[in-house]
Design a protein around this motif. Structure first.
Motif, PDB file in Angstrom:
ATOM      1  N   LEU A 161      56.984  17.515  62.741  1.00  0.00           N
ATOM      2  CA  LEU A 161      58.443  17.486  62.854  1.00  0.00           C
ATOM      3  C   LEU A 161      59.095  18.491  61.902  1.00  0.00           C
ATOM      4  O   LEU A 161      60.075  19.166  62.263  1.00  0.00           O
ATOM      5  CB  LEU A 161      58.955  16.072  62.562  1.00  0.00           C
ATOM      6  N   MET A 162      58.555  18.607  60.686  1.00  0.00           N
ATOM      7  CA  MET A 162      59.111  19.539  59.703  1.00  0.00           C
ATOM      8  C   MET A 162      58.936  20.983  60.155  1.00  0.00           C
ATOM      9  O   MET A 162      59.847  21.802  60.041  1.00  0.00           O
ATOM     10  CB  MET A 162      58.447  19.317  58.349  1.00  0.00           C
ATOM     11  N   SER A 217      62.567  26.084  64.894  1.00  0.00           N
ATOM     12  CA  SER A 217      63.678  26.104  65.850  1.00  0.00           C
ATOM     13  C   SER A 217      64.861  26.926  65.343  1.00  0.00           C
ATOM     14  O   SER A 217      65.712  27.345  66.129  1.00  0.00           O
ATOM     15  CB  SER A 217      64.134  24.672  66.150  1.00  0.00           C
ATOM     16  N   LYS A 218      64.898  27.164  64.043  1.00  0.00           N
ATOM     17  CA  LYS A 218      65.994  27.935  63.447  1.00  0.00           C
ATOM     18  C   LYS A 218      65.657  29.418  63.299  1.00  0.00           C
ATOM     19  O   LYS A 218      66.473  30.195  62.800  1.00  0.00           O
ATOM     20  CB  LYS A 218      66.356  27.342  62.085  1.00  0.00           C
ATOM     21  N   ASN A 238      58.459  22.040  63.284  1.00  0.00           N
ATOM     22  CA  ASN A 238      59.266  22.250  64.488  1.00  0.00           C
ATOM     23  C   ASN A 238      60.731  22.488  64.140  1.00  0.00           C
ATOM     24  O   ASN A 238      61.401  23.346  64.731  1.00  0.00           O
ATOM     25  CB  ASN A 238      59.135  21.036  65.411  1.00  0.00           C
ATOM     26  N   GLU A 239      61.233  21.751  63.140  1.00  0.00           N
ATOM     27  CA  GLU A 239      62.626  21.912  62.717  1.00  0.00           C
ATOM     28  C   GLU A 239      62.878  23.305  62.146  1.00  0.00           C
ATOM     29  O   GLU A 239      63.870  23.965  62.489  1.00  0.00           O
ATOM     30  CB  GLU A 239      62.975  20.853  61.678  1.00  0.00           C
ATOM     31  N   LYS A 240      61.978  23.764  61.279  1.00  0.00           N
ATOM     32  CA  LYS A 240      62.152  25.098  60.690  1.00  0.00           C
ATOM     33  C   LYS A 240      61.997  26.195  61.748  1.00  0.00           C
ATOM     34  O   LYS A 240      62.771  27.156  61.775  1.00  0.00           O
ATOM     35  CB  LYS A 240      61.130  25.313  59.570  1.00  0.00           C
TER      36      LYS A 240
END
Length: 314
Positions: free
Chosen positions: A226-227, A233-234, A229-231
């Motif tokens: 999740l961590m 995506s930006k 994927n979050e980074k």
């Protein structure tokens, strides 16, 4: 009176001091008499302790993860040391020095972080480079990453343990990739650096090392995914294939279903990461078991759960 650390205790010692309570329970003897069964800790290790003829009021007078002052005698039981408790007094957290109770890495944290950042600067793939930089320019992430343990007990179970473990695995990955040019070096390095980042959410480590609610519910593999994927995506244009193979590295690094991986390693980089991660964990665990075994009369350690055997010390 100087502090008596658990690692230095020997059978027959009289011990008096403050210890952290890792576990506590009230049991009964064969004669139905209640006694306290405790596990106590300081930064040097942990030890079992028993208070015979205990009362429920004494049991309720202190908390697990709290502090107690004890008086007692060190005994040997089933080839292991334990403390026969004579007195127990609850102690407020304000009265203790926390650095006496939480073990920390013996290595220099700023130097380890600087060495890891130097490796990050060697990553040539623009997207993987941006991903790593996004993590290591995030101050809150870096603070947690440098403080967290890598485990609660088996390996690198001390403050700074996550950084120490990740740096070791990453350096192994750098060297390993030189022997196998077909392995994507940048991908393996990125996987090595990020494979355990979910530990900062999985574990709590203010006093003793415990699992958080997130850790128990999802575990560090999912948290790490999740961590990342979050980074990612930006980062504009981050390739989907890059993300897939990187997430595979994180999800498969335990290697087997029974060890917690939802998938088995399916790429050369994932196979390499699994074995390099396991190698560093096993070596640290072996060296710790040998170092912690204080019986100089024996060339062998006690049974080591991680290896399911005793280890030769000489």
């Amino acid at each position: 009176m100087s502090r008596q650390y658990i690692a230095n205790l020997k059978s027959g010692n009289q011990v008096e001091g403050v210890f952290l309570v890792l576990k506590k329970e009230i049991r009964e003897t064969k004669d139905k008499k209640p006694y306290l069964n405790l596990q106590l800790a300081d930064k040097s290790g942990c030890i079992d302790a028993k208070k015979w003829d205990a009362s429920t009021s004494l049991y309720n007078s202190f908390n697990s993860d709290g502090f107690i002052r004890i008086k007692g005698t060190v005994e040997t039981f089933n080839n292991s040391l334990q403390i026969k408790l004579l007195e127990i007094t609850p102690v407020s957290e304000s009265e203790v020095q926390m650095d006496e109770f939480v073990q920390s890495t013996e290595k220099n944290v700023p130097e380890m972080l600087a060495e890891l950042k130097e490796i990050i600067r060697s990553v040539k793939d623009p997207y993987l480079s941006k991903l790593l930089i996004s993590f290591f320019t995030d101050k809150s992430f870096v603070t947690a990453f440098c403080a967290a343990p890598a485990a609660t007990q088996n390996h690198h179970a001390f403050l700074g343990g996550l950084l120490e473990h990740v740096l070791s695995v990453t350096k192994l990955a750098v060297n390993f990739s030189g022997f196998y040019p077909v392995v994507k070096k940048d991908l393996l390095i990125t996987g090595a650096i990020l494979h355990d980042i979910g530990k900062i959410r999985e574990l709590s480590y203010e006093r003793s090392f415990q699992y958080t609610d997130e850790g128990l519910l999802t575990g560090h593999l999912i948290s790490g995914v999740l961590m990342v994927n979050e980074k990612a995506s930006k980062i504009e244009g981050f390739p989907g294939e890059h993300l897939n193979v990187l997430l595979h590295l994180i999800l498969s690094h335990h290697g087997e279903y029974e060890w917690g991986s939802p998938v088995k390693p399916g790429t050369p980089e994932a196979i390499a990461l699994h074995y390099l991660d396991n190698l560093d964990a096993k070596m640290q665990g072996a060296l710790k078991a040998i170092s912690n075994h204080k019986d100089d009369s024996s060339a062998w350690t006690d049974y080591v759960r991680m290896f399911e055997r005793r280890l030769y010390k000489k």
